[in-house]
Design an enzyme around this catalytic site. Structure first.
Site, PDB file in Angstrom:
ATOM      1  N   ASP A 121       0.780  -1.246   0.000  1.00  7.86           N
ATOM      2  CA  ASP A 121       0.000   0.000   0.000  1.00  7.86           C
ATOM      3  C   ASP A 121       0.811   1.296   0.000  1.00  7.86           C
ATOM      4  O   ASP A 121       0.407   2.282   0.632  1.00  7.86           O
ATOM      5  CB  ASP A 121      -0.971   0.018   1.187  1.00  7.86           C
ATOM      6  CG  ASP A 121      -1.867  -1.204   1.257  1.00  7.86           C
ATOM      7  OD1 ASP A 121      -1.941  -1.952   0.265  1.00  7.86           O
ATOM      8  OD2 ASP A 121      -2.489  -1.416   2.303  1.00  7.86           O
ATOM      9  N   CYS A 133      -2.131  -2.493   8.125  1.00  2.33           N
ATOM     10  CA  CYS A 133      -2.011  -3.429   7.004  1.00  2.33           C
ATOM     11  C   CYS A 133      -0.771  -4.312   7.100  1.00  2.33           C
ATOM     12  O   CYS A 133      -0.840  -5.516   6.841  1.00  2.33           O
ATOM     13  CB  CYS A 133      -2.049  -2.673   5.684  1.00  2.33           C
ATOM     14  SG  CYS A 133      -3.607  -1.784   5.437  1.00  2.33           S
ATOM     15  N   LYS A 182      -7.329  -3.921  -2.917  1.00  2.00           N
ATOM     16  CA  LYS A 182      -7.978  -4.564  -1.770  1.00  2.00           C
ATOM     17  C   LYS A 182      -8.719  -3.538  -0.932  1.00  2.00           C
ATOM     18  O   LYS A 182      -8.441  -2.337  -1.006  1.00  2.00           O
ATOM     19  CB  LYS A 182      -6.941  -5.303  -0.914  1.00  2.00           C
ATOM     20  CG  LYS A 182      -5.914  -4.396  -0.232  1.00  2.00           C
ATOM     21  CD  LYS A 182      -4.869  -5.209   0.518  1.00  2.00           C
ATOM     22  CE  LYS A 182      -3.851  -4.346   1.233  1.00  2.00           C
ATOM     23  NZ  LYS A 182      -4.364  -3.560   2.342  1.00  2.00           N
TER      24      LYS A 182
END
Length: 196
Positions: A17, A111, A78
């Site tokens: 990310d 995450c 996602k």
């Protein structure tokens, strides 16, 4: 008990990310990107499969343009915090010989941490690159590293990981790897936190 021994041919790299919309809010973001790029270049040189995810790219945009992810094996959008979404899990099962995961990105306490714990649960050795991983606050970042270490994650730096994957100066790509690490890794202020 695993000691975290790494073999490049049994390793995959996960970039979590690192998207442009996070740039203003993540601590030490320019340094994190620079150190992440070291890892991405090394993965490419060593033919290590690269898995990239992007958290809700429709709203948060794509991976930062200064990161070279053109060689990634899978780039998966996602909304779940963990990178271990069905597409990534299926990819790992397909690449059954990969037993170690090198993980870096943002945010450390969300995450990255949830990915690490999911991967540990699946039986992988997980190595988090601390100088290529951050959060919006240093408190969240440091306690995420502590939590992951408690769970069994190996914490290391970009340079240490690159040289570990090379295994020695006799590696055929050692000179290329040496060029990557010749410039010192960007400082991400971890030495300000003696509890690590």
């Amino acid at each position: 008990m695993s000691v975290g021994r790494l073999i490049a041919s049994r390793t995959a790299m996960f970039c979590c990310d690192l998207q442009d919309k996070f740039r203003p809010s993540i601590r030490h973001f320019p340094a994190i990107l620079s150190n992440a790029n070291r890892m991405l270049q090394s993965a490419k040189l060593l033919d290590i499969p690269l898995v990239v995810t992007e958290q809700y790219p429709k709203g948060l945009g794509s991976t930062c343009s200064e990161l070279d992810i053109g060689h990634c094996s899978i780039n998966c959008p996602k909304t779940k915090f963990s990178m271990v979404v069905p597409e990534v899990k299926a990819y790992l099962e397909e690449k059954g010989t990969r037993k170690s995961i090198v993980l870096f990105g943002i945010e450390a306490h969300v995450c990255v941490q949830q990915t690490a714990i999911d991967l540990l649960t699946l039986g992988y050795d997980v190595h988090v690159i601390v100088d290529a991983t951050s959060s919006r606050t240093d408190t969240d970042r440091v306690f995420a590293f502590q939590r992951m270490r408690q769970a069994g994650v190996f914490l290391t730096t970009s340079e240490s990981m690159i040289l570990t994957l090379a295994g020695g100066s006799d590696h055929p790509k050692f000179r290329d790897l040496q060029r990557i690490i010749k410039t010192e890794a960007e400082d991400t202020k971890l030495l300000s936190f003696p509890t690590l």
